[in-house]
Design a protein around this motif. Structure first.
Motif, PDB file in Angstrom:
ATOM      1  N   SER A   3       0.851  -1.188   0.000  1.00 59.30           N
ATOM      2  CA  SER A   3       0.000   0.000   0.000  1.00 59.30           C
ATOM      3  C   SER A   3       0.885   1.237   0.000  1.00 59.30           C
ATOM      4  N   VAL A   4       0.291   2.349  -0.392  1.00 57.40           N
ATOM      5  CA  VAL A   4       1.019   3.620  -0.411  1.00 57.40           C
ATOM      6  C   VAL A   4       1.571   3.929   0.985  1.00 57.40           C
TER       7      VAL A   4
ATOM      8  N   ILE B 151      -1.919  13.444  -0.681  1.00 55.16           N
ATOM      9  CA  ILE B 151      -2.159  12.040  -1.028  1.00 55.16           C
ATOM     10  C   ILE B 151      -2.889  11.277   0.076  1.00 55.16           C
TER      11      ILE B 151
ATOM     12  N   LEU C 237      -5.031   8.458  -0.787  1.00 58.44           N
ATOM     13  CA  LEU C 237      -4.415   7.322  -1.497  1.00 58.44           C
ATOM     14  C   LEU C 237      -3.729   6.339  -0.562  1.00 58.44           C
TER      15      LEU C 237
ATOM     16  N   SER D 279      -4.366   2.748  -0.922  1.00 55.75           N
ATOM     17  CA  SER D 279      -4.348   2.184  -2.279  1.00 55.75           C
ATOM     18  C   SER D 279      -3.069   1.394  -2.516  1.00 55.75           C
TER      19      SER D 279
ATOM     20  N   MET E  22       0.293   0.442  -4.510  1.00 51.87           N
ATOM     21  CA  MET E  22       1.252   1.263  -5.241  1.00 51.87           C
ATOM     22  C   MET E  22       1.116   1.127  -6.753  1.00 51.87           C
TER      23      MET E  22
ATOM     24  N   LEU F 248      -1.410   3.649  -9.267  1.00 48.95           N
ATOM     25  CA  LEU F 248      -1.413   5.114  -9.201  1.00 48.95           C
ATOM     26  C   LEU F 248      -1.212   5.745 -10.576  1.00 48.95           C
ATOM     27  N   SER F 249      -1.774   6.929 -10.760  1.00 48.53           N
ATOM     28  CA  SER F 249      -1.504   7.691 -11.983  1.00 48.53           C
ATOM     29  C   SER F 249      -0.117   8.323 -11.869  1.00 48.53           C
TER      30      SER F 249
ATOM     31  N   GLU G 209       0.007  11.059  -9.172  1.00 52.35           N
ATOM     32  CA  GLU G 209      -0.132  10.486  -7.826  1.00 52.35           C
ATOM     33  C   GLU G 209       1.164   9.801  -7.409  1.00 52.35           C
ATOM     34  N   HIS G 210       1.721   9.041  -8.356  1.00 48.86           N
ATOM     35  CA  HIS G 210       2.955   8.307  -8.092  1.00 48.86           C
ATOM     36  C   HIS G 210       4.075   9.257  -7.652  1.00 48.86           C
TER      37      HIS G 210
ATOM     38  N   ARG H 269       3.803  12.248  -6.354  1.00 50.97           N
ATOM     39  CA  ARG H 269       3.502  12.826  -5.038  1.00 50.97           C
ATOM     40  C   ARG H 269       3.807  11.843  -3.913  1.00 50.97           C
ATOM     41  N   VAL H 270       3.540  10.565  -4.179  1.00 53.94           N
ATOM     42  CA  VAL H 270       3.834   9.541  -3.169  1.00 53.94           C
ATOM     43  C   VAL H 270       5.345   9.444  -2.946  1.00 53.94           C
TER      44      VAL H 270
END
Lengths: 264, 278
Positions: free
Chosen positions: B91-92, B120, B123, B126, B128, B131-132, B135-136, B138-139
């Protein structure tokens, strides 16, 4: 009854092996180490022969050769002269062939080649059981100790390094642990099939897991199930024990891949 | 012998050269990173930007020269490419926690603060893998920040992010610096997308072509056409002030004084081409 006795020993040994194979197996799947597992297993043949020549304990000889192969791979792949799967191909089949040739030369010793290739779980002794559980316990403890580092290098090695993980150290440790487990498990399912116990239960666990620890746990349980079901089948239908365990693991994998899982 | 950076710098690159496969990728490069400042590395593909970053991080060793870091310097790193293995359930939230030793600032509050800062929070549960691009990134940024770094190293932070998202991400990075006062080293291969908030631009092409403050908001036609006036406020193109030509290997060709203007124009169009290719 002596019949029940050896079956009981087989189950205890098999469960110990399945637990540790299940846990390390997830890293084999994530890090694409299946071919590495095969290579170490094939090198074990060379270990057996060298052990016979040196007159030393065969398990120890196998363990030493497996560890040597793991370290050789680690050093050679750092030099980037060859891709890692080419290196594996050379070491894997090279060591197996050298082992087989040497075995035929030292024909003073009769060795059960079939048992070596396909395992002989029904002949495990009390000493074997103690070795499996102590060896497995040590590997389990080390894995728990470096767990975050293992996950971290699996995701991204450079990021792990910047965050203070000693990548080389953790990676070598993982390879040595996989080598140890293969040396242990080879007694049970043999050189040819041993990697399957690392790969199949872990692959089975993937669909039912939402976290790494959960996947390791489910993988270990799937392995235990395969051992018990495989031995039961082997007893029932008089099939060879090692392959029966692998067939049980495979059946569980196939069955689990058609079960619908709701992905949240 | 341990050296420490001079003049309160966090990190200094001193006369560093790096050779790989017989090709000189970096040639006597000097960079100094001061606390709380943003430095952007720009330059065409193959200019040695990522190599310089790897040397700063200690991932590679220079062939000559020195990279000197403040002892105990905490670095947050955002790598250029990171793909979690497809068969690894992660998970994130778990991914971000991998960045810190348990008990070392990894408590739930700290994590949620940084997640909120990078936008995030929704997320965290969510996986890993789904992710778009935006999003990726930012994570990854969140994982770099959770370490409370003094220096943030971002290798192409807007990679794989759509144009609107790129602007938002650059704005976020500028805000982070204001709030946290950490130094930021950022790589971009895009000459026209250098933040207005950047304090220094370092143009790299094997050697340091030029370094300095970027011009603030510009009325560049191409820039306006791409982003429109509202985004323009947060970005500015960097106009080159150096006056020399390059060979294809990035070596400087001495330019006669009377050709100075023509030379500078050449450089601009040269960089522009590599941007369009990338």
């Amino acid at each position: 009854m002596p019949m029940d006795d050896f079956l009981f020993r087989a189950v205890i040994a098999g469960i110990g092996m399945a637990l540790i194979c299940g846990v390390l197996g997830v890293f084999v799947v994530w890090r694409r180490m299946a071919y590495f597992g095969d290579t170490v297993a094939h090198a074990a043949m060379l270990g057996v022969v060298l052990g016979l020549l040196a007159g030393m304990d065969l398990n120890l000889a196998v363990l030493l050769v497996a560890a040597a192969v793991a370290i050789a791979l680690q050093l050679l792949s750092r030099r980037r002269a060859w891709s890692s799967d080419t290196l594996l191909g050379i070491l894997s089949h090279g060591s197996l062939a050298v082992g087989l040739v040497m075995l035929s030369i030292i024909d003073t010793v009769r060795l059960d080649l079939m048992a070596l290739l396909f395992g002989d779980i029904l002949s495990v002794t009390q000493t074997d059981i103690i070795r499996i559980w102590i060896g497995g316990g040590i590997v389990m403890a080390v894995t728990a100790l470096v767990w975050r580092g293992l996950l971290s290098i699996t995701v991204h090695e450079d990021l792990a390094r910047v965050e203070g993980v000693r990548v080389m150290w953790v990676e070598t440790l993982l390879m040595l642990m996989v080598a140890t487990v293969i040396a242990i498990a080879m007694k049970i399912v043999g050189i040819i099939l041993v990697t399957s116990l690392l790969v199949i239960p872990a692959a089975t666990a993937r669909r039912f897991s939402s976290g790494p620890e959960q996947m390791a746990l489910i993988s270990a349980l799937a392995g235990v199930f395969a051992v018990v079901a495989g031995l039961a089948g082997s007893w029932q239908w008089d099939t060879p024990a090692g392959p029966s365990i692998v067939v049980a693991a495979l059946s569980l994998f196939l069955l689990s891949s058609i079960v619908p899982v709701s992905q949240s | 012998m341990t050296l420490s950076p001079t003049n309160g710098s966090l990190l200094q690159v001193r006369g560093v050269s790096f050779v790989r496969n017989g090709r000189k990728i970096l040639d006597s490069v000097d960079v100094s990173i001061e606390p709380g400042r943003i430095i952007t590395l720009i330059g065409p593909n193959g200019a040695g930007k990522t190599t310089l970053v790897r040397l700063m991080l200690g991932l590679d060793k220079p062939d000559s020269g020195q990279v000197i870091r403040l002892s105990e310097l905490i670095i947050g790193y955002m790598p250029q490419r990171l793909a979690v293995p497809p068969f690894m359930p992660l998970s994130v939230e778990r991914f971000i926690r991998l960045g810190v030793r348990s008990g070392k600032g990894a408590d739930a509050d700290a994590l949620y603060d940084v997640a909120a800062e990078t936008g995030i929070t929704h997320l965290l549960k969510s996986p890993m893998q789904g992710l778009s691009g935006g999003e990726h990134q930012r994570v990854l940024l969140c994982r770099a920040l959770i370490r409370q770094p003094q220096l943030l190293v971002l290798d192409e932070p807007v990679q794989g992010v759509d144009v609107g998202g790129q602007a938002a991400l650059y704005q976020l990075i500028a805000r982070l610096r204001e709030r946290r006062h950490c130094a930021i080293v950022m790589v971009s291969h895009d000459l026209h997308l250098v933040m207005a908030a950047t304090d220094e631009v370092l143009c790299l092409n094997g050697h340091v072509c030029c370094a300095g403050h970027p011009d603030t908001v510009s009325q560049h036609d191409e820039f306006l056409a791409l982003f429109g006036p509202e985004v323009q406020r947060s970005m500015a193109p960097y106009t080159h002030h150096h006056q020399h030509r390059h060979t294809l290997q990035g070596n400087v060709i001495p330019t006669p004084v009377d050709e100075l203007n023509g030379g500078a124009d050449d450089i601009n169009s040269n960089h522009h081409d590599s941007h369009a290719d990338g």
